[in-house]
Each structure stands twice: as structure tokens, then as C-alpha cells.
Design a protein around this motif. Structure first.
Motif, PDB file in Angstrom:
ATOM      1  N   GLY A 165       0.810  -1.209   0.000  1.00 14.42           N
ATOM      2  CA  GLY A 165       0.000   0.000   0.000  1.00 14.42           C
ATOM      3  C   GLY A 165       0.841   1.254   0.000  1.00 14.42           C
ATOM      4  N   ARG A 166       0.164   2.372  -0.061  1.00 11.40           N
ATOM      5  CA  ARG A 166       0.840   3.666  -0.095  1.00 11.40           C
ATOM      6  C   ARG A 166       0.280   4.571   0.985  1.00 11.40           C
ATOM      7  N   LEU A 167       1.121   5.427   1.465  1.00 16.62           N
ATOM      8  CA  LEU A 167       0.716   6.436   2.435  1.00 16.62           C
ATOM      9  C   LEU A 167       0.327   7.680   1.647  1.00 16.62           C
ATOM     10  N   THR A 168      -0.892   8.154   1.824  1.00 14.19           N
ATOM     11  CA  THR A 168      -1.379   9.297   1.054  1.00 14.19           C
ATOM     12  C   THR A 168      -1.519  10.532   1.938  1.00 14.19           C
ATOM     13  N   GLY A 169      -1.590  11.686   1.283  1.00 10.83           N
ATOM     14  CA  GLY A 169      -1.830  12.932   2.009  1.00 10.83           C
ATOM     15  C   GLY A 169      -3.138  12.862   2.779  1.00 10.83           C
ATOM     16  N   GLU A 170      -4.127  12.222   2.179  1.00 12.33           N
ATOM     17  CA  GLU A 170      -5.433  12.088   2.829  1.00 12.33           C
ATOM     18  C   GLU A 170      -5.343  11.240   4.101  1.00 12.33           C
ATOM     19  N   SER A 171      -4.560  10.154   4.060  1.00 13.01           N
ATOM     20  CA  SER A 171      -4.441   9.309   5.251  1.00 13.01           C
ATOM     21  C   SER A 171      -3.679  10.020   6.368  1.00 13.01           C
TER      22      SER A 171
ATOM     23  N   GLN B 270      -3.613  13.318   6.730  1.00 13.70           N
ATOM     24  CA  GLN B 270      -4.566  14.343   7.165  1.00 13.70           C
ATOM     25  C   GLN B 270      -5.559  13.753   8.159  1.00 13.70           C
ATOM     26  N   SER B 271      -6.075  12.584   7.854  1.00 18.60           N
ATOM     27  CA  SER B 271      -7.037  11.915   8.727  1.00 18.60           C
ATOM     28  C   SER B 271      -6.402  11.527  10.061  1.00 18.60           C
ATOM     29  N   TYR B 272      -5.177  11.010  10.010  1.00 14.27           N
ATOM     30  CA  TYR B 272      -4.461  10.621  11.238  1.00 14.27           C
ATOM     31  C   TYR B 272      -4.274  11.823  12.157  1.00 14.27           C
ATOM     32  N   ILE B 273      -3.840  12.950  11.594  1.00 16.16           N
ATOM     33  CA  ILE B 273      -3.609  14.161  12.394  1.00 16.16           C
ATOM     34  C   ILE B 273      -4.918  14.667  12.991  1.00 16.16           C
ATOM     35  N   LYS B 274      -5.989  14.652  12.203  1.00 20.57           N
ATOM     36  CA  LYS B 274      -7.292  15.112  12.696  1.00 20.57           C
ATOM     37  C   LYS B 274      -7.780  14.228  13.838  1.00 20.57           C
ATOM     38  N   THR B 275      -7.662  12.913  13.668  1.00 20.63           N
ATOM     39  CA  THR B 275      -8.139  11.963  14.674  1.00 20.63           C
ATOM     40  C   THR B 275      -7.325  12.006  15.966  1.00 20.63           C
TER      41      THR B 275
ATOM     42  N   ARG C  51      -5.259  19.633   2.763  1.00 21.10           N
ATOM     43  CA  ARG C  51      -4.351  18.647   2.187  1.00 21.10           C
ATOM     44  C   ARG C  51      -3.069  19.279   1.656  1.00 21.10           C
ATOM     45  N   ASN C  52      -3.149  20.465   1.053  1.00 14.17           N
ATOM     46  CA  ASN C  52      -1.932  21.128   0.574  1.00 14.17           C
ATOM     47  C   ASN C  52      -0.974  21.421   1.722  1.00 14.17           C
ATOM     48  N   ALA C  53      -1.509  21.736   2.883  1.00 12.52           N
ATOM     49  CA  ALA C  53      -0.671  22.027   4.048  1.00 12.52           C
ATOM     50  C   ALA C  53       0.043  20.764   4.539  1.00 12.52           C
ATOM     51  N   ILE C  54      -0.552  19.603   4.309  1.00 12.41           N
ATOM     52  CA  ILE C  54       0.092  18.342   4.710  1.00 12.41           C
ATOM     53  C   ILE C  54       1.426  18.203   3.995  1.00 12.41           C
ATOM     54  N   TYR C  55       1.455  18.487   2.694  1.00  4.95           N
ATOM     55  CA  TYR C  55       2.695  18.362   1.926  1.00  4.95           C
ATOM     56  C   TYR C  55       3.743  19.370   2.396  1.00  4.95           C
ATOM     57  N   LYS C  56       3.310  20.566   2.739  1.00  2.00           N
ATOM     58  CA  LYS C  56       4.233  21.576   3.275  1.00  2.00           C
ATOM     59  C   LYS C  56       4.756  21.138   4.640  1.00  2.00           C
TER      60      LYS C  56
END
Length: 69
Positions: A16-22, A24-29, A37-42
Motif C-alpha cells: 500500500g501507499r501512504l497518502t496525504g489524505e491518510s 490528514q485523517s491521522y492528524i485530525k483523529t 491537504r496542501n498544508a500536509i505536503y508543506k
């Protein structure tokens, strides 16, 4: 710390792959912080991660076939 999650997941042997969305979800939870999502990459860049990564080990990978190759 989010970087521990990122590092652990990027070395996962289950594929599998680790995505920006995953991420983002981990940090929110876990931290109750909502990043765009753009801020995740930064954020990744600021802590020394490169978004260009190899795929983790494929779950059907055969070491024997790899050695033969």
C-alpha cells in the motif's frame, strides 16, 4: 508525533501507499487539528520528508523470485 506514524507506515511490509489524505485523517483523529491537504505536503517538507517515495513492500512479494531475478 505524526512523523512517527509517517515513518512507520512508509516502512510497512503489508503493501500500500501512504497518502496525504491518510496523513490528514491521522492528524485530525489523534491531534484534533484540521490541516488542508496542501498544508500536509508543506508540513512533510518542513520536517524533512520528501513526498516522492518508493512503494512499501508488496504483500505478494517473493524473496525467492527476487533472488532468482
Amino acid at each position: 508525533m505524526a512523523w512517527v506514524y509517517i515513518k512507520t507506515q512508509s516502512h510497512s511490509e503489508t503493501g500500500g501507499r501512504l497518502t496525504g489524505e491518510s496523513i490528514q485523517s491521522y492528524i485530525k483523529t489523534n491531534f484534533n487539528v484540521n490541516y488542508h491537504r496542501n498544508a500536509i505536503y508543506k508540513l512533510l517538507k518542513s520536517i524533512g520528508f520528501s513526498w516522492i517515495t518508493s512503494r512499501s513492500r508488496h504483500p505478494q512479494k517473493s524473496d525467492e523470485v527476487q533472488e532468482t531475478f
